[in-house]
Design a protein around this motif. Structure first.
Motif, PDB file in Angstrom:
ATOM      1  N   UNK B 109       0.707  -1.083   0.099  1.00  0.00           N
ATOM      2  CA  UNK B 109      -0.003  -0.161  -0.149  1.00  0.00           C
ATOM      3  C   UNK B 109       1.023   1.270  -0.211  1.00  0.00           C
ATOM      4  N   UNK B 110       0.364   2.380  -0.411  1.00  0.00           N
ATOM      5  CA  UNK B 110       0.898   3.496  -0.378  1.00  0.00           C
ATOM      6  C   UNK B 110       1.513   3.957   0.829  1.00  0.00           C
ATOM      7  N   UNK B 140       5.594   7.049 -10.298  1.00  0.00           N
ATOM      8  CA  UNK B 140       4.449   7.783 -10.214  1.00  0.00           C
ATOM      9  C   UNK B 140       4.730   8.713  -9.221  1.00  0.00           C
ATOM     10  N   UNK B 193       3.341   2.634  -4.551  1.00  0.00           N
ATOM     11  CA  UNK B 193       2.366   2.148  -3.557  1.00  0.00           C
ATOM     12  C   UNK B 193       1.130   2.041  -4.496  1.00  0.00           C
ATOM     13  N   UNK B 195      -3.253   0.362  -4.083  1.00  0.00           N
ATOM     14  CA  UNK B 195      -4.208  -0.420  -3.207  1.00  0.00           C
ATOM     15  C   UNK B 195      -5.414  -1.110  -4.323  1.00  0.00           C
ATOM     16  N   UNK B 196      -5.907  -2.202  -3.663  1.00  0.00           N
ATOM     17  CA  UNK B 196      -6.788  -2.962  -4.507  1.00  0.00           C
ATOM     18  C   UNK B 196      -7.913  -2.152  -5.284  1.00  0.00           C
ATOM     19  N   UNK B 197      -8.138  -0.917  -4.791  1.00  0.00           N
ATOM     20  CA  UNK B 197      -9.455  -0.427  -5.583  1.00  0.00           C
ATOM     21  C   UNK B 197      -8.975   0.213  -6.893  1.00  0.00           C
ATOM     22  N   UNK B 198      -7.579   0.350  -6.928  1.00  0.00           N
ATOM     23  CA  UNK B 198      -7.057   0.947  -8.287  1.00  0.00           C
ATOM     24  C   UNK B 198      -6.674  -0.405  -9.315  1.00  0.00           C
ATOM     25  N   UNK B 231      -8.204  -7.393   3.647  1.00  0.00           N
ATOM     26  CA  UNK B 231      -8.823  -7.619   2.305  1.00  0.00           C
ATOM     27  C   UNK B 231      -7.721  -7.003   1.328  1.00  0.00           C
ATOM     28  N   UNK B 232      -6.912  -5.991   1.789  1.00  0.00           N
ATOM     29  CA  UNK B 232      -6.009  -5.471   1.004  1.00  0.00           C
ATOM     30  C   UNK B 232      -4.872  -6.447   0.796  1.00  0.00           C
TER      31      UNK B 232
END
Ligand SMILES: Nc1nc2c(ncn2[C@@H]2O[C@H](COP(=O)(O)OP(=O)(O)OP(=O)(O)O)[C@@H](O)[C@H]2O)c(=O)[nH]1
Ligand SMILES: Nc1nc2c(ncn2[C@@H]2O[C@H](COP(=O)(O)OP(=O)(O)OP(=O)(O)O)[C@@H](O)[C@H]2O)c(=O)[nH]1
Ligand SMILES: [Mg+2]
Ligand SMILES: [Mg+2]
Lengths: 319, 306
Positions: B109-110, B140, B193, B195-198, B231-232
């Motif tokens: 994660x970030x 990035x 970094x 996360x799963x939503x990306x 979840x991540x």
């Protein structure tokens, strides 16, 4: 989650014993949503206190009583008691020919520098010029990170759009220097050059690291910023409480100043990473009583929002 | 670490067993309640905590058990077995082999501490005499390459990266090829970094994996994380072949219980822990000795010490 109140339906007066098993479940629900454990307990106690002695009617009425009680308790926690109006205050400062100063602080890696850049973008969009003070003189790349943001922000808002004025500038003195001194020079420079706002980036630090907490206190004490923002990430668990309490305590204890300059508000970052596990918002505001001034919802400049307390509470209570 | 810190609370909870004249359901539940509350305060995933409670309850059958001593021992060992499960995924940790290329990719994660930890790991092996290097495949984050470059330069570790190339897959591939040709033994690839939503960033991570064919993928997790870890971590595991976990920022007040759910979610062992911002604030973590200490039960005092 309100179906668990179903077996409380009856026509007797609610006692603590009736409520206990149900509230235990509610506590677990809140913890699963990432509310700090002791705050979940306190929230349940407050709901329990409001319900004890009430006469139960139909399921509909008990469910709605509980739902309203908990919703109202959470909305109240999340609603700011004091408004922070940065734009208005910055305009006032400009009238008085002085820069408006915001300091960003928090533990390592939570998003201080990135959200500082987002706040900068928002200020520039509102016509204010900004000087970013690179006061993280420790972490590798911290200065270059800010320099990159300054370059990108100026590309988005070129001088041609602002009467030839460069809207964002960087004040940096490299690494290893005293951050309080750099902040002071930056503020003086902003005053000289009539820059509207100074955004002070600081190094991440653990709340138990006394030398670093003393250094932050010094920076705040000698520069007396208009606003001290604590940056915390929505991912954080029980530590949320400890971080905020200890940042405030350090600012109070190490400053020997009455009244001490404490945290004025919170930026809650990485809100896009947590789905409906929104508990950190509750833990942080419950702990300090300070408002969540911004919510960070991503990694681009426009990913900055205001907190929508009702929406957060709705996610919190959703099964 | 959470279990070590919990030592005292667990000891006191278990003492309630020794103090009780009869050991019944009530005593057991009281003890479990204390332990579970302590675990939840340390951010251990609530589902794992509930499971632990159920599992202990299910092995203890009061009707079938004999004397008090026996009950105590059974309860104690059931509790410890469950605690061990939290930290030991039961798979052997990946080890690099000397004299060949070992490509290690960092993900997470970030802001979890990947870039910092990359240098720590490279430095750790370098001091042991391995030929190590670093690749910055994060195009990035603002200043990402400068960060890695400054860290690597300070630690005198060769590095590869670019200010102009914007595709991390290209950089990762070029860097790995270059260092392989130069016979580096430990080749570490740092990534952005995410996360799963990306979705697109998850896709990019997969592409970096395919381009570099890492021998080990390390998931870096911050010790302060709460209930969102599981979840991540699972999403990372589902996308790429995570095989190890490093928990960072254990020098703070956080006990790291939330991060432990990454062990369960990725079925991967913790191999190192980060204990500060400096390059040598880094310790190998060996599940087995930690666990035997935990299992030494009489040895609970020792557990508190560490
Ligand atoms: N998804 C997401 N990522 C964020 C958000 N805010 C910051 N980040 C990311 O978090 C990481 C760390 O951000 P930084 O701004 O460097 O954090 P910091 O607090 O300044 O870190 P230190 O100065 O090292 O303590 C970067 O990858 C950012 O892009 C957010 O709201 N959402
Ligand atoms: N106190 C402490 N800080 C750490 C530790 N590991 C990393 N940090 C700090 O955490 C912050 C973020 O670390 P990075 O290495 O930039 O994290 P990252 O995962 O590469 O971040 P992104 O690339 O933006 O996703 C920095 O301020 C580091 O100095 C640790 O073990 N203890
Ligand atoms: Mg920073
Ligand atoms: Mg990085």
């Amino acid at each position: 989650m309100f179906s668990m109140f179903r077996n409380l339906v009856g026509s007797k007066t609610l006692t603590p014993e009736d409520l206990k098993p149900v509230l235990d479940k509610m506590k677990d629900h809140l913890i699963a949503k990432n509310v700090a454990a002791d705050i979940a307990v306190k929230l349940c106690e407050s709901v329990s206190a409001k319900l004890e002695g009430k006469i139960l009617g139909t399921f509909g009425s008990i469910a709605s009583t509980v739902k309203t009680t908990l919703t109202e308790a959470c909305v109240q926690i999340l609603s700011p008691r004091r408004r922070v109006d940065i734009l208005r205050d910055a305009m006032d400062a400009r009238q008085n020919k002085r820069p408006y100063v915001i300091t960003f602080c928090g533990v390592n890696g939570v998003g201080k520098s990135t959200n500082l850049a987002k706040v900068c973008f928002w200020l520039v969009e509102n016509g204010l010029s900004v000087l970013i003070a690179a006061c993280d003189t420790f972490r590798s790349g911290a200065v270059e990170q800010l320099r990159t943001h300054v370059r990108k922000l100026n590309a988005l808002h070129p001088p041609s759009r602002h009467q030839g004025r460069e809207m964002v500038q960087l004040y940096e003195r490299g690494y290893g220097k005293d951050s309080a001194g750099i902040a002071m020079e930056a503020i003086a420079s902003a005053r000289d050059y009539r820059i509207d706002v100074v955004l002070v980036d600081t190094a991440g630090r653990m709340q138990d690291n006394e030398p670093l907490m003393r250094a932050l206190t010094k920076l705040v004490k000698v520069n007396q910023p208009d606003l001290v923002l604590f940056v915390g990430e929505a991912l954080v668990g029980n530590e949320a409480v400890d971080q905020l309490t200890k940042f405030n305590r350090a600012l109070a204890d190490f400053s020997q100043q009455q009244p001490p300059r404490l945290i004025d508000g919170i930026i809650l970052t990485k809100f896009d990473t947590i789905d409906d596990k929104v508990g950190a918002a509750v833990s942080m505001t419950y702990t300090t009583g300070q408002p969540i001034v911004f919510v960070g919802t991503g990694q681009t400049y426009s990913d900055l929002r205001n907190l929508n307390a009702r929406a957060v509470v709705a996610s919190l209570l959703r099964a | 670490m959470v279990l070590a810190d919990l030592g005292r609370k667990i000891t006191s909870a278990l003492k309630s067993l020794s103090n009780a004249t009869i050991i019944n359901e009530e005593v057991l539940n009281g003890m479990l309640k204390e332990i579970c509350a302590a675990l939840l305060e340390a951010d251990v995933n609530i589902r794992l905590v509930k499971q632990l409670r159920e599992n202990v309850r299910s092995v203890i059958d009061f009707d079938e058990m004999a004397g008090g001593l026996n009950k105590r021992r059974m309860i104690q060992s059931a509790v410890f077995k469950e605690l061990v499960k939290l930290i030991d995924p039961g798979v052997k940790a990946w080890q690099p082999s000397k004299g060949r290329n070992n490509v290690i990719m960092f993900v997470g994660l970030q802001g979890s501490g990947k870039t910092t930890t990359c240098t720590k790991l490279a430095y750790y092996y370098q001091r042991k005499g391995w030929k190590t290097c670093l690749i910055c495949a994060d195009t990035f984050r603002a200043g990402a390459f400068d960060q890695l470059k400054q860290n690597a330069t300070k630690a005198r570790i060769p590095f590869y990266g670019s200010y102009t190339e914007i595709d991390p897959v290209v950089i990762a591939q070029e860097g790995v090829e270059k260092f392989k040709a130069e016979n580096f033994e430990i080749i570490i690839v740092d990534t952005s970094g995410r996360h799963k939503q990306q979705d697109s960033l998850f896709e990019e991570m997969l592409q970096v994996e395919q381009a570099t064919k890492p021998d080990n993928i390390i998931f870096v997790m911050d010790a302060t994380i709460g209930q969102a870890c599981e979840v991540q971590a699972k999403a990372f595991k589902d996308k790429v072949d995570v095989a190890s976990v490093i928990i960072t920022k254990l020098d703070g007040h956080a006990k790291g219980g939330g991060a432990l759910s990454a062990v369960a979610a990725t079925r991967s062992p913790v191999i190192f822990i980060g204990t500060g911002e400096h390059t040598d604030d880094f310790e190998p973590f060996k599940v087995q000795p930690f666990v035997s200490k935990l299992l030494g039960m009489g040895d609970i005092e020792g557990l508190i010490d560490k």
